[in-house]
Motif scaffolding. Structure first.
Motif, PDB file in Angstrom:
ATOM      1  N   ASP A  90       0.899  -1.109   0.030  1.00  0.00           N
ATOM      2  CA  ASP A  90      -0.058  -0.075   0.026  1.00  0.00           C
ATOM      3  C   ASP A  90       1.012   1.204  -0.048  1.00  0.00           C
ATOM      4  OD1 ASP A  90      -2.359  -1.403   0.144  1.00  0.00           O
ATOM      5  OD2 ASP A  90      -2.634  -1.283   2.200  1.00  0.00           O
ATOM      6  N   GLU A  91       1.880   1.176   0.704  1.00  0.00           N
ATOM      7  CA  GLU A  91       2.820   2.245   1.053  1.00  0.00           C
ATOM      8  C   GLU A  91       3.496   2.542  -0.545  1.00  0.00           C
ATOM      9  OE1 GLU A  91       5.073   3.595   4.601  1.00  0.00           O
ATOM     10  OE2 GLU A  91       6.261   2.382   3.713  1.00  0.00           O
ATOM     11  N   VAL A  92       4.006   1.450  -1.311  1.00  0.00           N
ATOM     12  CA  VAL A  92       4.674   1.675  -2.332  1.00  0.00           C
ATOM     13  C   VAL A  92       3.707   2.304  -3.365  1.00  0.00           C
ATOM     14  CG1 VAL A  92       5.684   0.381  -4.188  1.00  0.00           C
ATOM     15  CG2 VAL A  92       6.208  -0.795  -1.778  1.00  0.00           C
ATOM     16  N   MET A  93       2.650   1.738  -3.269  1.00  0.00           N
ATOM     17  CA  MET A  93       1.576   2.163  -4.336  1.00  0.00           C
ATOM     18  C   MET A  93       1.142   3.649  -4.132  1.00  0.00           C
ATOM     19  SD  MET A  93       1.082  -0.098  -6.860  1.00  0.00           S
ATOM     20  CE  MET A  93      -0.401  -0.026  -7.615  1.00  0.00           C
ATOM     21  N   ASN A  94       0.938   3.848  -2.951  1.00  0.00           N
ATOM     22  CA  ASN A  94       0.144   5.464  -2.628  1.00  0.00           C
ATOM     23  C   ASN A  94       1.194   6.541  -2.559  1.00  0.00           C
ATOM     24  OD1 ASN A  94      -2.175   4.191  -2.594  1.00  0.00           O
ATOM     25  ND2 ASN A  94      -2.066   3.745  -0.504  1.00  0.00           N
ATOM     26  N   VAL A  95       2.530   6.127  -2.051  1.00  0.00           N
ATOM     27  CA  VAL A  95       3.517   7.331  -1.817  1.00  0.00           C
ATOM     28  C   VAL A  95       4.521   7.363  -2.857  1.00  0.00           C
ATOM     29  CG1 VAL A  95       5.150   8.087  -0.238  1.00  0.00           C
ATOM     30  CG2 VAL A  95       3.273   6.455   0.734  1.00  0.00           C
ATOM     31  N   SER A  96       4.761   6.384  -3.700  1.00  0.00           N
ATOM     32  CA  SER A  96       5.974   6.768  -4.843  1.00  0.00           C
ATOM     33  C   SER A  96       5.368   7.182  -6.054  1.00  0.00           C
ATOM     34  CB  SER A  96       6.471   5.376  -4.827  1.00  0.00           C
ATOM     35  OG  SER A  96       5.652   4.525  -5.405  1.00  0.00           O
ATOM     36  N   ASP A  97       6.573   7.910  -6.723  1.00  0.00           N
ATOM     37  CA  ASP A  97       6.253   8.650  -7.920  1.00  0.00           C
ATOM     38  C   ASP A  97       6.772   7.391  -9.239  1.00  0.00           C
ATOM     39  OD1 ASP A  97       5.121  10.822  -7.008  1.00  0.00           O
ATOM     40  OD2 ASP A  97       7.223  11.325  -6.357  1.00  0.00           O
ATOM     41  N   ARG A  98       7.556   6.638  -8.645  1.00  0.00           N
ATOM     42  CA  ARG A  98       8.309   5.699  -9.596  1.00  0.00           C
ATOM     43  C   ARG A  98       8.538   4.614  -8.531  1.00  0.00           C
ATOM     44  NH1 ARG A  98      13.305   5.573 -12.058  1.00  0.00           N
ATOM     45  NH2 ARG A  98      13.953   7.371 -10.996  1.00  0.00           N
ATOM     46  N   ILE A  99       8.575   3.159  -9.150  1.00  0.00           N
ATOM     47  CA  ILE A  99       8.781   1.971  -8.512  1.00  0.00           C
ATOM     48  C   ILE A  99       9.815   1.177  -9.211  1.00  0.00           C
ATOM     49  CG2 ILE A  99       7.679  -0.095  -7.481  1.00  0.00           C
ATOM     50  CD1 ILE A  99       4.968   1.304  -7.457  1.00  0.00           C
ATOM     51  N   LEU A 100      10.932   0.923  -8.512  1.00  0.00           N
ATOM     52  CA  LEU A 100      11.959  -0.028  -8.827  1.00  0.00           C
ATOM     53  C   LEU A 100      11.862  -1.162  -8.305  1.00  0.00           C
ATOM     54  CD1 LEU A 100      15.045   2.395  -8.809  1.00  0.00           C
ATOM     55  CD2 LEU A 100      13.504   1.933 -10.839  1.00  0.00           C
ATOM     56  N   VAL A 101      11.794  -2.262  -9.024  1.00  0.00           N
ATOM     57  CA  VAL A 101      11.426  -3.696  -8.220  1.00  0.00           C
ATOM     58  C   VAL A 101      12.442  -4.433  -8.214  1.00  0.00           C
ATOM     59  CG1 VAL A 101      10.120  -5.872  -8.130  1.00  0.00           C
ATOM     60  CG2 VAL A 101       9.040  -3.913  -8.955  1.00  0.00           C
ATOM     61  N   MET A 102      12.854  -4.903  -7.146  1.00  0.00           N
ATOM     62  CA  MET A 102      14.245  -5.589  -6.807  1.00  0.00           C
ATOM     63  C   MET A 102      13.939  -7.191  -6.825  1.00  0.00           C
ATOM     64  SD  MET A 102      17.095  -3.792  -4.599  1.00  0.00           S
ATOM     65  CE  MET A 102      18.535  -5.063  -4.929  1.00  0.00           C
ATOM     66  N   TYR A 103      14.828  -7.992  -7.425  1.00  0.00           N
ATOM     67  CA  TYR A 103      14.302  -9.334  -7.366  1.00  0.00           C
ATOM     68  C   TYR A 103      15.757 -10.082  -7.408  1.00  0.00           C
ATOM     69  CZ  TYR A 103      12.608 -14.138  -8.245  1.00  0.00           C
ATOM     70  OH  TYR A 103      12.766 -15.539  -8.236  1.00  0.00           O
ATOM     71  N   GLU A 104      16.077 -11.085  -6.475  1.00  0.00           N
ATOM     72  CA  GLU A 104      17.433 -11.752  -6.491  1.00  0.00           C
ATOM     73  C   GLU A 104      18.480 -10.922  -6.789  1.00  0.00           C
ATOM     74  OE1 GLU A 104      17.052 -15.099  -8.570  1.00  0.00           O
ATOM     75  OE2 GLU A 104      15.931 -16.365  -6.865  1.00  0.00           O
ATOM     76  N   GLY A 105      18.598  -9.435  -5.935  1.00  0.00           N
ATOM     77  CA  GLY A 105      19.629  -8.920  -6.384  1.00  0.00           C
ATOM     78  C   GLY A 105      19.686  -7.856  -7.584  1.00  0.00           C
ATOM     79  N   GLU A 106      18.734  -7.881  -8.217  1.00  0.00           N
ATOM     80  CA  GLU A 106      18.649  -7.158  -9.616  1.00  0.00           C
ATOM     81  C   GLU A 106      17.550  -6.032  -9.606  1.00  0.00           C
ATOM     82  OE1 GLU A 106      19.743  -9.005 -13.619  1.00  0.00           O
ATOM     83  OE2 GLU A 106      19.331 -10.645 -12.146  1.00  0.00           O
ATOM     84  N   ILE A 107      17.455  -5.047 -10.327  1.00  0.00           N
ATOM     85  CA  ILE A 107      16.416  -4.245 -10.538  1.00  0.00           C
ATOM     86  C   ILE A 107      15.720  -4.935 -11.633  1.00  0.00           C
ATOM     87  CG2 ILE A 107      15.296  -2.061 -11.261  1.00  0.00           C
ATOM     88  CD1 ILE A 107      17.358  -0.761  -9.079  1.00  0.00           C
ATOM     89  N   VAL A 108      14.428  -5.554 -11.554  1.00  0.00           N
ATOM     90  CA  VAL A 108      13.871  -5.936 -12.540  1.00  0.00           C
ATOM     91  C   VAL A 108      12.722  -5.374 -13.210  1.00  0.00           C
ATOM     92  CG1 VAL A 108      14.350  -8.266 -11.720  1.00  0.00           C
ATOM     93  CG2 VAL A 108      12.305  -7.335 -11.164  1.00  0.00           C
ATOM     94  N   ALA A 109      12.278  -4.114 -12.716  1.00  0.00           N
ATOM     95  CA  ALA A 109      11.256  -3.445 -13.348  1.00  0.00           C
ATOM     96  C   ALA A 109      11.398  -1.797 -12.794  1.00  0.00           C
ATOM     97  CB  ALA A 109       9.823  -4.042 -13.031  1.00  0.00           C
TER      98      ALA A 109
END
Ligand SMILES: Nc1ncnc2c1ncn2[C@@H]1O[C@H](COP(=O)(O)OP(=O)(O)OP(=O)(O)O)[C@@H](O)[C@H]1O
Ligand SMILES: [Mg+2]
Length: 508
Positions: A464-483
């Motif tokens: 909820d916090e991620v979706m409501n507060v951020s302007d841009r989202i970087l997703v980390m998965y297994e040590g990489e930024i995947v999105a």
């Protein structure tokens, strides 16, 4: 007998504050009873009274209708009361198994026998899907795992009344839903649970009844199904709370933080914990690092803040290469940091509040002369921040931080870091353990920082916090930024897919 536990008219005082003022709590057999209240309302204190850690000045405790005196935690255990504390109480250089048996060890001629215990632990772990490794060292396992060890400790002792003091504050959404299942299973087997949480969704999901406290006083006990989240938060805070985040469109300006092909591999490790991470955070935007706990977020923050040195790659703060700078130098260059682990990296627990509030600037000209702290200035700073951030405690600036409630400790860190007025604010789980009113306030502060032209890097596990507060989202998965995502263009479900590694963004 309807109630397993009755705490009647409990009063407990600390210097400068009545933490519990005539509080009554009645828990039914086989229910999940939520305990709700603002940071510092007295929840943990009340539970410590039940667990025998504190003796109340007034009031009585009944178990199944009979009055009892619970003098210490061992006695609480004898009454089948177990507690998972807000801040865990594990021995870090012991193994999981050693921690679980601590105090109830089976011995033979003075030698500790662990075989039966190991079997019981493995059985319980299996039965409740806890998945713990009995031989792992506590210092090596995640916070989520440590909590499972605390749960196992209670189950191992056959406790019937289980106190969970903010168990979900440190868990990932996945772990939370697993914990909810475990809790439901436990009450199905006849155990009774007292559940402290600030998350109204969780109360709605599992609790049968809820007792609300405010500023040390009893407000009401309600039936959860017939009470809305808005009603709950209003009872707790004493005013209406805006549960949604309001903000304008971001207008990002110049680059403040630039991360350039950063990789990290711990000494002796076989693979990278961070692989080739590149991104920017600009003035006037809130960039969020989302991901399931343990996908490298912690190490990324350590590398950015100077707590570890990356194996490869560079970090720039306002065009300056800070990759080799010390933690202090980075702070002086304009980096503020609200750390993930507030006790380990955020506070000096045995210092008082005012001392903790100047940890980032005690050495500058305004705060010291010829090596002597300017106490007048220190006190002024403290009182200003205490007022602005509504940090509640018994003795204001003189309060030893260890004695403060968890949420108020967190508010102290947030206050100190925001007050440094840095160009980059790295906020890791900034609202962990905060009540809804305080969360509303912190979110407003983050947005205000952004609107004043700061770059905010928010690391959060809270969807909820991620979706409501951020302007841009970087997703980390297994040590990489995947999105690299725009929160307006995705759903929470989609975000979940990226976080789980089953989807990958383009152009990365
Ligand atoms: N050992 C102690 N010594 C002095 N004051 C204390 C002590 N323990 C708690 N207090 C004070 O009592 C009040 C209630 O604290 P408590 O920890 O019970 O709050 P809480 O409801 O659990 O809050 P949170 O949601 O932040 O965990 C706080 O103002 C706190 O500073
Ligand atoms: Mg508490």
């Amino acid at each position: 007998m309807e109630y397993v536990i009755e705490m009647l008219n409990i009063t407990k005082e600390f210097p400068g504050i009545i933490a519990n003022d005539d509080i009554t709590l009645q828990v039914k057999q086989g229910e999940i009873h939520a305990l709700l209240g603002e940071n510092g309302a007295g929840k943990s204190t009340l539970m410590s009274v039940l667990f025998g850690l504190y003796q109340p000045e007034k009031g009585m405790i009944k178990i199944k209708g009979e009055e009892v005196k619970i003098k210490n935690p061992n006695e609480a255990n004898r009454y089948a009361i177990g507690m998972v504390h807000q801040h865990f109480k594990l021995v870090h250089n012991f193994t999981v198994l050693e921690n679980i048996v601590l105090g109830v060890e089976e011995t033979n001629k003075g030698i500790i026998k662990l075989e039966n215990a190991r079997k019981k632990v493995l059985d319980l772990s299996h039965r409740y899907h806890l998945n713990v490794d009995p031989d792992a060292l506590i210092s090596d396992i995640t916070v989520g795992m440590q909590q499972r060890v605390e749960i196992l400790k209670m189950l191992f002792r056959d406790n019937e009344i289980l106190i969970f003091d903010e168990p979900t504050a440190v868990l990932t959404p996945q772990e939370i839903s697993e914990l909810m299942k475990i809790m439901k299973e436990l009450v199905r087997e006849g155990k009774s649970i007292i559940f402290i949480t600030h998350k109204l969704n969780e109360i709605k999901e599992v609790a049968d009844r809820c007792t609300i406290l405010r500023k040390g006083r009893y407000i009401d006990t309600v039936d959860v199904a017939s009470t809305s989240k808005e009603e709950l938060s209003e009872m707790m805070v004493g005013r209406k709370v805006n549960l949604t985040v309001e903000k304008q469109e971001a207008s990002p300006q110049q680059t403040i933080l630039k991360v350039d092909h950063l990789s990290y591999r711990p000494v002796h490790a076989h693979k990278n914990v961070l692989t080739n991470i590149s991104f920017e955070a600009r003035a006037g935007e809130i960039v969020c690092i989302a991901g399931i706990d343990g996908n490298g977020q912690t190490e990324l923050v350590y590398a950015l803040t100077g707590m570890i040195e990356a194996t490869e790659g560079k970090v720039f703060l306002k065009d300056k290469d800070i990759s080799k700078e010390s933690v202090r130098q980075r702070a002086l260059d304009g980096m503020a940091h609200i750390p993930e682990d507030r006790h380990k990296h955020g506070l000096i627990l045995d210092y008082n509040l005012s001392e903790n509030l100047i940890l980032k600037n005690y050495f500058d000209e305004a705060h010291q002369k010829h090596g002597f702290i300017n106490f007048k200035r220190m006190k002024e700073d403290a009182l200003r921040l205490i007022d602005k951030f509504d940090i509640r405690s018994g003795q204001q600036d003189k309060t030893i931080v260890r004695s403060m409630s968890g949420g108020n400790q967190q508010k102290a860190i947030v206050a100190r870091e925001i007050d440094t007025n840095a160009d980059l604010l790295i906020a890791v789980q900034p609202t962990r353990g905060l009540d809804v009113g305080a969360i509303e306030y912190i979110h407003k502060q983050l947005i205000e920082q952004r609107d004043q032209g700061k770059a905010v890097l928010l690391v959060s596990l809270e969807l909820d916090e991620v979706m409501n507060v951020s302007d841009r989202i970087l997703v980390m998965y297994e040590g990489e930024i995947v999105a690299n995502l725009n929160p307006k263009e995705i759903t929470t479900q989609e975000l979940g897919l990226y976080m789980a590694g089953s989807k990958r963004g383009e152009g990365l």
